[in-house]
Structure formats: C-alpha cells, structure tokens
Design an enzyme around this catalytic site. Sequence first.
Site, PDB file in Angstrom:
ATOM      1  N   TYR A 105     -18.449 -11.608   7.841  1.00 43.52           N
ATOM      2  CA  TYR A 105     -18.064 -11.565   9.185  1.00 43.52           C
ATOM      3  C   TYR A 105     -18.815 -10.269   9.905  1.00 43.52           C
ATOM      4  O   TYR A 105     -18.263  -9.284   9.904  1.00 43.52           O
ATOM      5  CB  TYR A 105     -16.681 -11.447   9.622  1.00 43.52           C
ATOM      6  CG  TYR A 105     -16.196 -11.465  10.837  1.00 43.52           C
ATOM      7  CD1 TYR A 105     -16.807 -12.045  11.975  1.00 43.52           C
ATOM      8  CD2 TYR A 105     -15.227 -10.484  11.427  1.00 43.52           C
ATOM      9  CE1 TYR A 105     -16.420 -11.798  13.212  1.00 43.52           C
ATOM     10  CE2 TYR A 105     -14.734 -10.260  12.660  1.00 43.52           C
ATOM     11  CZ  TYR A 105     -15.252 -11.246  13.543  1.00 43.52           C
ATOM     12  OH  TYR A 105     -15.007 -11.186  14.847  1.00 43.52           O
ATOM     13  N   ASP A 144     -19.633 -15.966  10.461  1.00 42.16           N
ATOM     14  CA  ASP A 144     -19.990 -15.733  11.662  1.00 42.16           C
ATOM     15  C   ASP A 144     -20.845 -14.538  11.859  1.00 42.16           C
ATOM     16  O   ASP A 144     -20.596 -13.205  11.485  1.00 42.16           O
ATOM     17  CB  ASP A 144     -18.534 -15.486  12.591  1.00 42.16           C
ATOM     18  CG  ASP A 144     -18.927 -15.044  13.951  1.00 42.16           C
ATOM     19  OD1 ASP A 144     -19.842 -14.892  14.320  1.00 42.16           O
ATOM     20  OD2 ASP A 144     -17.543 -14.866  14.341  1.00 42.16           O
TER      21      ASP A 144
END
Length: 255
Positions: A105, A144
């Site tokens: 992330y 992400d």
Amino acid sequence: MKLISWNVNGLRAVLKHDFMTSFNDLDADWFCIQETKMQEGQASLDLPGYHQYFNYAERKGYSGTAIFTKHEPLAVTYGIGQPEFDDEGRVITLEYPKFYLITVYTPNSGSELKRLDYRQAWDQAFLAYTKALAAKKPLVYCGDLNVAHHEIDLKNPSSNHHNAGFTDEERNDFTTQLEAGFTDTFRHFYPNLEDVYSWWSYRFSARSRNAGWRIDYFVASDNFVPFIKDAKIHNEVLGSDHCPVELETVDLLGE
C-alpha cells in the site's frame, strides 16, 4: 492460478457488507488486501483452507495490509527493512520456491502534496527492495500504488495534473520502477484499453459516471512475465471505493 489484490478501505467495514461473497466468488489462490484500517484482534475472518498474514500500522485505524493464501510460504517478511517506512503496515512479502509475492500500500502524497517528499523517498526505498529480491528469483507485487501512470489511466488527466497520484514526480518514479526491469501486467495485455479504472472518488457520483483512476496494479519482474496469462479489473465488484484487480498465471508451485 489466480491472484487478487483489493484496497478494501477498511476491512471491518467491508466485512459488514458483501466481502465474504466477493471473496468466495473470486476464489483466489492469493488474496492480497490493502488499507485494512485495523489492529490485531479487531476482526476475525473464518477462511477455511487459507493462511492469514497481517501487517498492522502503529497508528490506529490507518493503512495496514494482509494476504490470505491457500499456499503456505517458505517465509513471511513484514515491511522493507527500513524503520522510517515500516511503522505503517504497508508491505508483506511471501517467499515461495520459485518466486516472491508482495502486497503493498504505497503512501499517498496527500492534500496539497504535503507528503510528496516522503512518498518519493518511499518510492526509492521500495525500488531498492524489489530489485534486490528480483535479483534472487522472479517477483510480483500488487496493491494500491497511488499513481495513475499515463493519461489513459484516469478519466480527467488535464484537471488532475499536479494532484496527488498524477504528479510528474510520482509518474516518473513509477516509470523508473518499470525501467528497472518490471512490467505493468495490465498494460502488458491491454496497452490501449481505455475507460478501465480501479478507484473512484465517493464524491460527485464518480463511480456511476466511471470517472475513475487506475491506481491498483500487479507489477511483475521481467523474469516473472513468462508466468503470466491474463490480467483483469473487476469493476463489477462493489464494497469499497476501489475494486479488485486480478492476475492469472501458470502453475507457480508445480515442478
């Protein structure tokens, strides 16, 4: 084999909705998630047949990653080995005989780009980490990445230029990552496919208008590319402001 990555924007929140239905329908060998937003003991998942690995942020209700897998790894590593980047629960690495799998992330540069310097330092550190592993055996990382690489990767590039996730600095850093021997697997298969996104703002009915960004990726080291068969974006799956992305591969565990 199937790998799924999904920023769930709060695991406890999606568990109250249809996460388990989506999880079972997708039926992945590896299910990687980002932004769990929880601490140890705050949620319990009944996932028969899956090993569960969590990396929690020190800050409560923030960041965090997890991997659920049918295949027990040789080793599990949390973080990238640099204390200044390892207190937000952003990375888990699984090692297998033939490859590494990472869920990540990437930090967001934030409003007014207040965290851009930190983000760029992170990009350099993460690149060093992935290059070192890829020199040992094939590697794939997913998550992400908080960057839309090219104008094709977001609906409104002109109005978002210089906004977090589409700054020249972030895009150039991602180019540097790819040029170091890595491949954006979705663009490998679909180099010119437009209007396919993985994140939509909750504001302005963005999802219903498909005014989105493609910021969720599977990135493969060049020596992993021969293993990949297809890449997909599951924009039909609801429950978060992101949707799951998928990578299909050959058998990664057989002889």
